[in-house]
Design an enzyme around this catalytic site. Structure first.
Site, PDB file in Angstrom:
ATOM      1  N   TYR A  74      11.275  22.786 -65.553  1.00 59.96           N
ATOM      2  CA  TYR A  74      10.135  21.889 -65.292  1.00 59.96           C
ATOM      3  C   TYR A  74      10.615  20.551 -64.733  1.00 59.96           C
ATOM      4  O   TYR A  74      10.052  20.034 -63.775  1.00 59.96           O
ATOM      5  CB  TYR A  74       9.356  21.662 -66.598  1.00 59.96           C
ATOM      6  CG  TYR A  74       8.041  20.963 -66.405  1.00 59.96           C
ATOM      7  CD1 TYR A  74       6.851  21.696 -66.350  1.00 59.96           C
ATOM      8  CD2 TYR A  74       7.971  19.583 -66.261  1.00 59.96           C
ATOM      9  CE1 TYR A  74       5.632  21.054 -66.165  1.00 59.96           C
ATOM     10  CE2 TYR A  74       6.761  18.942 -66.073  1.00 59.96           C
ATOM     11  CZ  TYR A  74       5.587  19.678 -66.033  1.00 59.96           C
ATOM     12  OH  TYR A  74       4.385  19.045 -65.846  1.00 59.96           O
ATOM     13  N   PHE A 112      -4.676  15.558 -37.098  1.00 63.39           N
ATOM     14  CA  PHE A 112      -4.973  16.948 -37.447  1.00 63.39           C
ATOM     15  C   PHE A 112      -6.212  16.995 -38.348  1.00 63.39           C
ATOM     16  O   PHE A 112      -6.554  16.010 -38.991  1.00 63.39           O
ATOM     17  CB  PHE A 112      -3.759  17.586 -38.143  1.00 63.39           C
ATOM     18  CG  PHE A 112      -3.991  19.033 -38.462  1.00 63.39           C
ATOM     19  CD1 PHE A 112      -4.154  19.951 -37.443  1.00 63.39           C
ATOM     20  CD2 PHE A 112      -4.091  19.468 -39.772  1.00 63.39           C
ATOM     21  CE1 PHE A 112      -4.406  21.291 -37.736  1.00 63.39           C
ATOM     22  CE2 PHE A 112      -4.338  20.799 -40.068  1.00 63.39           C
ATOM     23  CZ  PHE A 112      -4.500  21.714 -39.051  1.00 63.39           C
ATOM     24  N   ASP A 164       3.220  12.357 -39.317  1.00 65.36           N
ATOM     25  CA  ASP A 164       2.788  13.679 -39.759  1.00 65.36           C
ATOM     26  C   ASP A 164       3.738  14.636 -39.051  1.00 65.36           C
ATOM     27  O   ASP A 164       3.632  14.858 -37.847  1.00 65.36           O
ATOM     28  CB  ASP A 164       1.322  13.887 -39.348  1.00 65.36           C
ATOM     29  CG  ASP A 164       0.833  15.288 -39.673  1.00 65.36           C
ATOM     30  OD1 ASP A 164       1.643  16.128 -40.093  1.00 65.36           O
ATOM     31  OD2 ASP A 164      -0.369  15.535 -39.481  1.00 65.36           O
ATOM     32  N   ALA A 179       4.884  17.955 -39.317  1.00 64.83           N
ATOM     33  CA  ALA A 179       4.903  19.420 -39.451  1.00 64.83           C
ATOM     34  C   ALA A 179       5.822  20.098 -38.432  1.00 64.83           C
ATOM     35  O   ALA A 179       6.533  21.037 -38.761  1.00 64.83           O
ATOM     36  CB  ALA A 179       3.478  19.964 -39.325  1.00 64.83           C
TER      37      ALA A 179
HETATM   38  N1  F0G Z   1      -0.545  18.198 -40.094  1.00 69.27           N
HETATM   39  C1  F0G Z   1      -0.467  19.018 -39.046  1.00 69.27           C
HETATM   40  C2  F0G Z   1      -0.038  18.484 -37.717  1.00 69.27           C
HETATM   41  C3  F0G Z   1      -0.787  20.357 -39.191  1.00 69.27           C
HETATM   42  O1  F0G Z   1      -0.719  21.163 -38.136  1.00 69.27           O
HETATM   43  C4  F0G Z   1      -1.170  20.836 -40.463  1.00 69.27           C
HETATM   44  C5  F0G Z   1      -1.536  22.240 -40.653  1.00 69.27           C
HETATM   45  C6  F0G Z   1      -1.227  19.949 -41.536  1.00 69.27           C
HETATM   46  C7  F0G Z   1      -0.898  18.620 -41.313  1.00 69.27           C
HETATM   47  C8  F0G Z   1      -1.640  20.384 -42.912  1.00 69.27           C
HETATM   48  O2  F0G Z   1      -0.662  21.155 -43.489  1.00 69.27           O
HETATM   49  O3  F0G Z   1      -1.680  23.416 -43.789  1.00 69.27           O
HETATM   50  O4  F0G Z   1       0.375  22.745 -45.024  1.00 69.27           O
HETATM   51  O5  F0G Z   1      -1.806  21.775 -45.610  1.00 69.27           O
HETATM   52  N2  F0G Z   1      -1.759  23.018 -39.721  1.00 69.27           N
HETATM   53  C9  F0G Z   1      -2.036  24.431 -39.779  1.00 69.27           C
HETATM   54  C10 F0G Z   1      -2.403  24.900 -38.390  1.00 69.27           C
HETATM   55  C11 F0G Z   1      -3.002  24.845 -40.805  1.00 69.27           C
HETATM   56  O6  F0G Z   1      -2.865  26.041 -38.273  1.00 69.27           O
HETATM   57  O7  F0G Z   1      -2.201  24.164 -37.424  1.00 69.27           O
HETATM   58  P1  F0G Z   1      -0.970  22.341 -44.522  1.00 69.27           P
END
Ligand code: F0G
Length: 459
Positions: free
Chosen positions: A72, A124, A214, A216
């Site tokens: 944990y 997004f 952001d 991703a």
């Molecule tokens: N920011 C970006 C640029 C994203 O593309 C996504 C998710 C998120 C934040 C949120 O992340 O899904 O892990 O909660 N994009 C996916 C898509 C769902 O299909 O483009 P998450």
């Protein structure tokens, strides 16, 4: 003879997929209320709904799964991930979360208040959702070039500095931070240049504002910088990544994309005070600070994924596959966002289906036609996703209506891409007969596209 380009991996585990008939797909669509999110995955032949959590992990990642420490508090898996984030991304503090939107929820719980204004480049949908949910607003400062699909620009995801400065001047006291999404998903998986990130950072600092990335698809962004930006050709992806994160104060991450795990996310930051404040919300919403919604084995896989996917070869394989699909569509005359994005091809639905009125959801209509044609599932990035204006409750009609064909990492071969292209070309060849779209039967008050129910508008 030059040897052709090929994948930087071979395949060890496979998962069967199945074709269906047109009759079956028509029936399934009706049962799904014309919302492709409602389809069972078994009803989809090639699933390009998203590249999020749908990639194939490497043997290195699977091996690490066996070493997960599920304690944990203070698990070794947490420290593995911490070391990976510190050495690759350069942040001393981080909080694990179960996915990207959870990272947004935790961080924005600290930073975003009612009446705030958050400028950025095509936020997004979950980012915008978390801003608007807090009765704040998102202002898009993406460069104009991004809204003309035929225009070629090496960094179409960039922030327009004039637009940003105007917002910074007009709303100075209401701005908690500037957010830059790398790559810019909504505009077509388009990269942001290093120069632009640096300029945004400097401009934001002039107004005393934090910058959040952001992140991703930060590794794909670094790949494009190496390929397209002067001065970066000889730098490694890891060097470019390190420099990238010097131009922000904190980052949110959906690890389901460029870290190639099926679930996971995190927030990383430099400021200890921000870490302390965010920790409170992380514990409430996600879990204790050393696991925050992730199991130990998943943190291990994430630590390896961050390391492996900040190398050139896997990124080249991936981005080249997207371009392979894009080229097939371009060769057939199909309008797509140019240049091709990092994670997806974005088909310009307004140009594809000029007879469907915008009130009848052009991009959704095209996504449905593609599924009917060949069992390929894409996703609407158009009016359904843009949602209603929170004040007027009117539909927001975006400048571009896209069907996004997102490619999961290492999941499909180029033979699958040939099927996708052939299916879309068949729809293209009968596009003049597609004149009617859909109307809404049910929609949720926010982020309606996931659960919306639609019926066909009959001619
Ligand atoms: N920011 C970006 C640029 C994203 O593309 C996504 C998710 C998120 C934040 C949120 O992340 O899904 O892990 O909660 N994009 C996916 C898509 C769902 O299909 O483009 P998450």
């Amino acid at each position: 003879m030059n040897l052709p380009f090929a994948e930087s991996y071979k395949i060890k585990v496979v998962e069967p997929i199945h074709r269906s008939t047109r009759e079956q797909r028509d029936r399934w669509l009706l049962e799904a209320k014309n919302n492709l999110f409602n389809l069972k995955s078994s009803q989809v032949y090639i699933d390009l709904l998203t590249d999020s959590g749908t990639g194939a992990m490497s043997q290195g990642q699977w091996a690490e799964m066996m070493l997960g420490d599920e304690s944990y508090a203070g698990a070794s898996s947490y420290y593995k991930l911490k070391e990976s984030i510190q050495s690759i991304l350069g942040f001393d503090y981080f909080l694990p979360t179960h996915q990207g939107r959870a990272a947004e929820n935790v961080l924005f719980s600290v930073l975003v208040k009612e009446g705030h204004v958050v400028p950025g480049n095509s936020h997004f949908d979950t980012t915008k959702g978390h801003i608007e949910f807090r009765k704040a607003s998102a202002i898009d400062c993406t460069i104009d070039e991004a809204f003309h699909s035929e225009l070629i620009h090496p960094f179409k995801g960039n922030v327009d500095l004039n637009k940003l400065e105007k917002v910074l001047q007009e709303h100075t006291d209401k701005i908690p931070f500037v957010i830059v999404t790398i790559t810019n998903n909504t505009c077509g998986g388009q990269p942001v240049s290093m120069e632009n990130m640096r300029q945004v950072y400097e401009l934001s600092k002039k107004y005393g504002k934090m910058v959040i990335f952001d992140s991703a698809r930060f590794a794909e962004n670094a790949y494009f910088i190496k390929k397209r930006e002067a001065g970066y050709a000889d730098k490694s992806i890891k060097e470019i990544v390190k420099e990238t994160f010097q131009y922000c104060d904190a980052m949110t991450m959906s690890s389901k994309k460029d870290a190639v795990v099926n679930m996971g996310g995190f927030i990383a930051m430099r400021d200890e005070q921000l870490f302390r404040e965010a920790s409170v919300f992380n514990i409430i919403f996600e879990g204790y600070i050393t696991y925050g919604g992730m199991s130990g084995r998943d943190m291990n896989a994430l630590a390896v994924g961050l390391d492996e996917n900040t190398e050139f070869a896997p990124l080249e394989t991936r981005v080249e596959q997207v371009a392979y699909l894009g080229q097939k569509l371009t060769d057939a005359g199909i309008p797509v966002q140019l240049p091709y994005g990092g994670h997806a091809i974005f088909v310009d639905a307004k140009k594809f289906l000029p007879h469907v009125p915008k009130e009848e959801f052009i991009a959704q209509t095209l996504a449905i036609e593609l599924y009917k044609e060949c069992g390929v599932r894409g996703v609407e990035i158009g009016t359904l996703l843009a949602d209603r204006d929170p004040g007027t409750r009117e539909n927001r009609y975006p400048a571009l209506e896209f069907v996004r064909l997102a490619l999961p990492r290492r999941t499909y071969t180029n033979n699958h891409m040939d099927v996708v292209a052939a299916g879309l070309i068949n729809v293209w060849n009968r596009r003049d007969q597609i004149r009617n779209g859909y109307r809404i039967r049910y929609e949720a008050p926010i982020m309606r596209h996931f659960t919306v129910e639609l019926e066909a508008v009959k001619p």
